[in-house]
Design a protein around this motif. Structure first.
Motif, short mmCIF file in Angstrom:
data_model
loop_
_atom_site.label_atom_id
_atom_site.label_comp_id
_atom_site.label_asym_id
_atom_site.label_seq_id
_atom_site.Cartn_x
_atom_site.Cartn_y
_atom_site.Cartn_z
N THR A 159 -18.25 6.96 5.42
CA THR A 159 -17.18 6.99 6.59
C THR A 159 -17.09 8.36 6.93
N PRO A 216 -17.78 3.52 0.55
CA PRO A 216 -17.22 3.05 1.70
C PRO A 216 -16.56 4.25 2.35
N VAL A 244 -16.41 -1.99 5.81
CA VAL A 244 -16.53 -0.37 6.43
C VAL A 244 -17.84 -0.18 6.81
N LEU A 246 -19.24 0.52 10.46
CA LEU A 246 -19.88 1.82 10.96
C LEU A 246 -21.07 1.38 11.65
N LEU A 261 -8.66 4.70 0.57
CA LEU A 261 -8.43 5.66 1.52
C LEU A 261 -7.05 6.17 1.46
N LEU A 262 -6.23 5.42 0.74
CA LEU A 262 -4.87 6.03 0.50
C LEU A 262 -4.75 6.90 -0.68
N SER A 264 -8.62 9.76 -0.60
CA SER A 264 -9.12 10.55 0.53
C SER A 264 -7.91 11.69 0.62
N THR A 265 -6.61 11.25 0.46
CA THR A 265 -5.60 12.06 0.71
C THR A 265 -5.39 13.12 -0.60
N ALA A 270 0.84 -1.19 -0.02
CA ALA A 270 0.04 0.13 0.18
C ALA A 270 0.82 1.24 0.05
N GLY A 281 -13.98 -2.28 -1.44
CA GLY A 281 -12.62 -1.73 -1.06
C GLY A 281 -12.63 -0.61 -0.21
N TYR A 282 -11.54 -0.49 0.31
CA TYR A 282 -11.49 0.67 1.29
C TYR A 282 -10.26 1.11 1.46
N LEU A 283 -8.99 0.25 1.66
CA LEU A 283 -7.86 0.73 1.96
C LEU A 283 -6.96 1.52 0.62
#
Lengths: 298, 330
Positions: A253, A249, B147, B151, A233-234, A237-238, A141, A228-230
């Motif tokens: 959140t 997902p 996820v 939640l 997220l990487l 989200s950034t 990751a 999928g989330y990881l």
């Protein structure tokens, strides 16, 4: 759900022991009760979230369990009327469809060669992909995000789709190779005699015949990407992509953090986010279960 | 799609006609071209986005890299720290705690989820009205994104959430807890959520395995006077062995890679009570701005998974998989 009749029950093993009587009296109702308890535990929390979405936050705070009083559609209509929710859904859809298409196309091409060509290094190639199962996304990751930044893909949909395809390839190839191999050589020979090339054989005969395998692989890739989330997220989200275009997902959140005080709204957002996966599952249930059990049976 | 099929097929076969007979070398070159063309994209993606990042993780782990990573940083001798990142991870109680948490979840999964799933599957392995519906229902938690399930549970387990309220309503008010915020029970709560999420999958896997167990054996044993339990113990469960071992393998890998559920419910807290190797890695590496250190953690995670998987394969899976990977290509 009612008690199954004895004819349908599991009493057919013997007819002369005390055992069947024992099982007939206690077994069947016990099993049904057990089944009900399991079902309730499995979907109870999901139902709570769904029903909670129909309550006002004040009502929820005053009485966390219990039925909505009054029932209100406000939360649901607010979510369904928000561009943000639909943006999340659309984003997830783009990612899942892109990943699935990529995995299936690239995967079946590679599996075709591994399954039906003889050449030096073929086993090594297969082993290489199979070894990919041991290389989890988690490990890759961080360097992956840095790599994507270098390639200018950080914060983009492609930045999620391309690695997702790559990480889905091992499973895909492992499932598809035996599938493509199982198609009899005679078919290929007959096609060759009729003047079809290997590639023509691939398009016109192999692909249609291996459709069930392709669907299984596609469904697995779709579900994997949708959940999928990881990676999002990487990668997302950034980045600079607005929250309205985050995949589900990630979007859920974010929403639940942002509106943590408004429990009713969060419950509605969460429950609506479950629906696409559940609907998809209803249609693809056999493929998912079959694919998973088939895959693990090798 | 069809248009592609139509256009590629004939074009390719037309082109090949002259190449079929004359020189044998032409056919070979053509075959080689096909191989490269067909495997190329997959290989490129796989090498570039799976293998390369994993190798890079190995390289990064020896450097002290800043958040704003530049490739030049790798050339800077000042940044090379050798095994310092590894030493730092292995000396950090928070990381040790994470490893312990991973292994606790792993052991609990094998010791609790496995027998639970096997037991339920054995009991449900009969013709039962509504079995299809039941199957769908127990599979619901598994289909939900980790996820979204996480939640939902986070909301349910708040001090003022549904679970505590339900306990109150049932007169069990003494059992109410701050489920995810109490360091003493947070990990157990996490395990309970994971069980809720994954036991349905295990049950379905076992039920599928049970379909491969011939009924005649059990019937014969029952006629010989074996009790239900004896039949299960000595006939059904041993025959279910391969399914159980493969489930256990998936469960082990899953437990070691655990991330999503923890990240959205507790983010590893409180006081690292629920942190895992993966959450620790993302916390330090991505959000703590230390890609080098995070990579060292990733490598440790990888090595642990690899060793556990190999040991497991050596001792448990050998019989079932006997070469399904190595001898997959005949």
């Amino acid at each position: 759900m009612s008690v199954a009749s004895p004819a349908l029950g599991g009493t057919r093993t013997t007819g002369h022991d005390p055992v069947p009587r024992h099982r007939f009296d206690w077994g069947q109702p016990f099993i049904v009760l057990l089944a009900l308890v399991i079902a309730a535990i499995a979907i109870g929390p999901v139902l709570y979230v769904f029903v909670g979405g129909f309550r006002t936050t004040a009502d929820l705070n005053a009485n966390p369990v219990g039925l909505p009083s009054p029932w209100t559609l406000d939360n649901w209509s607010a979510v369904l009327g928000s561009p943000r929710f639909w943006g999340n859904v659309a984003s997830s859809m783009i990612l899942a469809v892109g990943t699935t298409a990529g995995v299936v196309i690239v995967g079946v091409m590679a599996a075709f060669v591994i399954a039906r060509y003889t050449f030096r290094g073929r086993e090594g190639l297969y082993l290489l992909f199979a070894a990919g199962l041991m290389f989890p996304l988690t490990v890759a990751a961080l360097p992956l995000t840095l790599l994507l930044r270098t390639l200018g893909l950080h914060g983009t949909f492609l930045g999620v789709i391309i690695p997702s395809i790559a990480f889905a390839l091992p499973t895909t190839i492992i499932i598809l190779v035996p599938f493509l191999r199982a198609i009899p050589d005679e078919l290929e020979e007959a096609a060759a005699i009729d003047g079809t090339t290997r590639v023509g054989f691939f398009w016109r005969i192999l692909l249609p015949l291996s459709m069930p395998g392709l669907v299984t692989v596609g469904v697995l890739a779709f579900v994997g990407s949708w959940n999928g989330y990881l990676l999002p997220l990487l990668v997302i989200s950034t980045g600079t992509l607005p929250q309205e275009l985050w995949p589900l997902p990630l979007g859920v959140t974010q929403f639940s953090t942002q509106y943590s005080q408004d429990t009713g709204a969060v419950l509605a957002y969460t429950s609506l986010s479950m629906i696409p996966a559940l609907v998809f599952f209803l249609f693809a249930e056999k493929r998912i279960v079959g694919g998973l059990t088939g895959a693990v049976k090798g | 799609m069809t248009s592609v099929i139509e256009s590629v097929g004939p074009a390719v076969s037309a082109g090949s006609t002259p190449a079929r007979h004359p020189r044998p070398g032409a056919g070979r070159a053509r075959k080689r071209a096909e191989i490269v063309l067909f495997v190329g994209p997959a290989l490129l993606l796989f090498l570039g986005f799976v293998i390369l990042p994993v190798l890079l993780a190995g390289v990064y782990s020896f450097y002290n890299l800043p958040q704003s990573f530049q490739w030049d940083d790798l050339a800077d001798p000042e940044r090379f720290v050798g095994f310092a990142n590894y030493a730092r991870a292995l000396e950090d109680p928070a990381f040790i705690r994470s490893v312990g948490n991973n292994f606790l979840i792993l052991s609990l999964s094998l010791l609790i989820q496995g027998p639970l799933a096997i037991g339920i599957a054995l009991l449900l392995n009969r013709r039962l009205r509504g079995r299809g519906v039941l199957r769908l229902l127990i599979f619901v938690p598994y289909v939900l994104a980790e996820v979204i399930a996480g939640l939902s549970w986070k909301l349910l387990l708040q001090p003022q959430g549904g679970v505590n309220a339900l306990l109150e309503a049932l007169g069990l008010g003494a059992f109410t807890q701050n489920w995810l915020a109490d360091p003493n029970i947070a990990l157990w709560t996490m395990f309970a959520i994971l069980t809720w999420k994954y036991v349905g999958f295990a049950i379905l896997l076992m039920l599928a395995g049970l379909q491969g167990v011939p009924e005649e054996l059990a019937e014969a044993a029952a006629i010989d006077g074996a009790s239900w339990w004896q039949v299960q113990r000595h006939i059904t469960i041993p025959l279910l062995g391969p399914t159980i071992r493969i489930w256990a393998f998936l469960s082990i890998i899953g437990a070691l890679q655990l991330f999503d559920m923890v990240w959205v419910t507790t983010r590893g807290g409180p006081l690292n009570a629920t942190s895992t190797m993966a959450t620790y890695m993302v916390e330090k590496g991505q959000f703590g701005g230390q890609p080098g250190f995070g990579s060292a953690v990733a490598v440790i995670l990888f090595l642990i998974s690899l060793v556990v998987a190999l040991v497991y394969q050596r001792f448990a899976l050998r019989r079932d998989l006997a070469g399904s990977i190595t001898r997959g290509v005949r």
